[in-house]
Design an enzyme around this catalytic site. Structure first.
Site, mmCIF file in Angstrom:
data_model
loop_
_atom_site.group_PDB
_atom_site.id
_atom_site.type_symbol
_atom_site.label_atom_id
_atom_site.label_comp_id
_atom_site.label_asym_id
_atom_site.label_seq_id
_atom_site.Cartn_x
_atom_site.Cartn_y
_atom_site.Cartn_z
ATOM 1 C CG HIS A 136 16.337 -9.104 -34.504
ATOM 2 N ND1 HIS A 136 17.012 -9.260 -35.712
ATOM 3 C CD2 HIS A 136 15.080 -8.711 -34.826
ATOM 4 C CE1 HIS A 136 16.196 -8.983 -36.713
ATOM 5 N NE2 HIS A 136 15.022 -8.626 -36.204
ATOM 6 C CG ASP B 185 19.623 -13.012 -31.861
ATOM 7 O OD1 ASP B 185 18.743 -12.180 -32.190
ATOM 8 O OD2 ASP B 185 20.609 -13.263 -32.587
ATOM 9 C CG HIS B 186 21.677 -9.147 -31.200
ATOM 10 N ND1 HIS B 186 22.989 -8.907 -31.568
ATOM 11 C CD2 HIS B 186 21.193 -10.072 -32.077
ATOM 12 C CE1 HIS B 186 23.283 -9.634 -32.634
ATOM 13 N NE2 HIS B 186 22.210 -10.342 -32.960
ATOM 14 C CG HIS C 84 19.825 -5.764 -34.352
ATOM 15 N ND1 HIS C 84 21.070 -6.226 -33.966
ATOM 16 C CD2 HIS C 84 19.144 -6.847 -34.790
ATOM 17 C CE1 HIS C 84 21.126 -7.530 -34.181
ATOM 18 N NE2 HIS C 84 19.973 -7.938 -34.670
ATOM 19 C CG HIS D 141 19.795 -7.257 -39.485
ATOM 20 N ND1 HIS D 141 20.063 -8.407 -40.196
ATOM 21 C CD2 HIS D 141 19.336 -7.672 -38.267
ATOM 22 C CE1 HIS D 141 19.776 -9.449 -39.444
ATOM 23 N NE2 HIS D 141 19.315 -9.046 -38.275
ATOM 24 C CG ASP E 19 22.846 -9.647 -36.486
ATOM 25 O OD1 ASP E 19 23.709 -9.470 -35.617
ATOM 26 O OD2 ASP E 19 21.883 -10.417 -36.312
ATOM 27 C CG HIS F 294 25.277 -13.301 -35.472
ATOM 28 N ND1 HIS F 294 24.399 -13.696 -36.457
ATOM 29 C CD2 HIS F 294 24.524 -12.778 -34.485
ATOM 30 C CE1 HIS F 294 23.161 -13.379 -36.086
ATOM 31 N NE2 HIS F 294 23.209 -12.833 -34.893
#
Lengths: 304, 304
Positions: B65, B67-68, B63, B142, B212, B270
């Site tokens: 976001h 942090d990914h 996805h 998510h 997530d 995570h």
């Protein structure tokens, strides 16, 4: 307690290594933090040095190469999680502001603080000024538009000599004018020279940050006699031709700029990943200039 | 030598800490590397584990976001310096492909290798397939569109029993049909059953990566009995309400998915930055499911 100090977060060049992170430096001026460049990993290095994001109010980008910028989206989105409030200004060129706004709009939406952009140009200009300090840009010569930054304290008011001021019954209303250098004239016309009532202020400190650039003989004059000069030392003299081709400098050239500017000290950095030891940068610079500080991640350099 | 293993580059969540990096995982399948998510710092963690960029051919994003994803621009521009050649495919949603193309267009111009995008959708689909393996997506729940990935080897041809094949004079031209399961019929009509000429192939291995997502009771069935299941464990059961609110899972819920899917082992990760120790994630999951592997940066998990 230092009032003006430099934290090195990353002093490597484009290719990250196990020894060096990409570029990022933080200036701590009386508790206000100014970040210059934000390479990948800067937000972690920032925390490792126990710096407070709540005190970071300005980010200055020298140019728009990834190793100087790509830590910014992650840092801004982390700041977004903190709910810090307050405001932050990013100083960069017009195209940098454009792409960063797009990135933040995607990866750092709904920030809990005010994020401003101050669009700068690759020219000599004062871009930020307060009562106590000023930040100016100097155009450099790299493969893309690039500026160096000079942070300088303004001249400070003179120190009042308490005893003499009391002895001559100087009214409180006059104190700021005395600090500014005026003599005191008594009602009977007697002149008390300022030098009796005041002492010299502590010297104004200055820091120049020059990265990335090919060697510029006319740069020293634009920088001036700063207390500390960071000047990129991507290469050693043995690779001077490549340095020129890639629009970078050698340790020897950085030392020449420090010498010609009349700087007190030279701080090295932006080391090419090809070199196994950093010590050679210091050695080479010392042949030209006496006060060389070998940069490394985590280094804290005090100006006072 | 393992033919199918999982390298953990980062198993923290959005807020980077001194203990955990943001999300990134690398699958090594017979020397081919597949990266799932690329949080900031992934390119360095990749090198720290002595992985070869030249073998990295696919990046799968779960996805969009930060942090990914935010380690990807830096990694791609570093790859650009390498002059590696070859090609790489990034699998992501349409809006991810759009913003990444803009970022690369600015910070990673003129790449010396071919960079493709495979636009995926948040649905059940096979997105990559070769003779030996297949990669499929599973839609998750998510705060933004998110998919999990399942990597599964296809069933392998049966092993030839050399002695029996020679004994029955099976012509070479027949070997592939025998491997595929056919009996061998001699010229005199005698039937040599396949089971005499072949042995069972080694089992087909599979790995599922679920990050997530909020707990989904119907997820286990979609995953199936994989050998190894990574399922996010952002929270502990004590924060189940917040996990649900933030569309994340607890260690207990991840263990329920592993149990219901019939997975051999569960890999945690995570982790929320609020927890001081990771051991509690293992303890909580072990109450539900026996084979729990506590994830950490640098962990190598072999499937065979």
């Amino acid at each position: 307690m230092s009032t003006f100090s430099i934290h090195t977060l990353g002093c490597g060049s484009a290719k990250p290594t196990m020894r060096h992170q990409p570029s990022s430096t933080v200036i701590d001026y009386r508790g206000n933090l100014f970040m210059i460049d934000c390479g990948e990993g800067a937000q972690l290095a920032f925390q490792r040095q126990r710096l407070k994001f709540s005190r970071l109010r300005h980010v200055f980008l020298t140019h728009l190469h990834g190793d100087h910028v790509l830590g910014l989206p992650g840092m801004i989105s982390t700041l977004g999680l903190g709910g810090a409030g307050g405001e932050m200004t990013i100083h960069t060129f017009e195209d940098g502001a454009k792409i960063l706004k797009e990135i933040f709009g995607f990866f750092a939406r709904d920030l809990p603080f005010k994020l401003d952009f101050n669009v700068i140009r690759p020219e000599e200009a004062v871009i930020l000024e307060t009562d106590s300090y000023r930040v100016r840009t100097i155009p450099l010569k790299h493969r893309v538009p690039t500026v160096g930054y000079v942070f300088e304290e303004k001249s400070k008011p003179r120190h009042i000599v308490r005893d003499m001021v009391d002895f001559h019954n100087v009214p409180f209303s006059m104190i700021n004018r005395i600090k500014a250098g005026e003599d005191f004239i008594k009602e009977d016309g007697t002149v008390i020279p300022n030098r009796i009532l005041t002492a010299n202020p502590s010297p104004s400190l200055s820091y120049a940050h020059i990265s990335d650039t090919v060697y510029m003989p006319d740069l020293a004059e634009k920088i001036g006699p700063v207390n500390l000069l960071f000047h990129e030392t991507t290469y050693l003299d043995s690779h001077e031709a490549e340095a020129k081709k890639r629009y970078h400098s050698t340790a020897r050239q950085a030392a020449m700029v420090a010498r010609d500017a009349g700087a007190d000290s030279l701080l090295t950095g932006h080391y090419s990943s090809r070199y196994k030891s950093d010590e050679d940068f210091r050695k080479e610079a010392l042949d030209i200039f006496p006060n060389v500080i070998l940069n490394r991640e985590g280094l804290l350099t005090r100006l006072d």
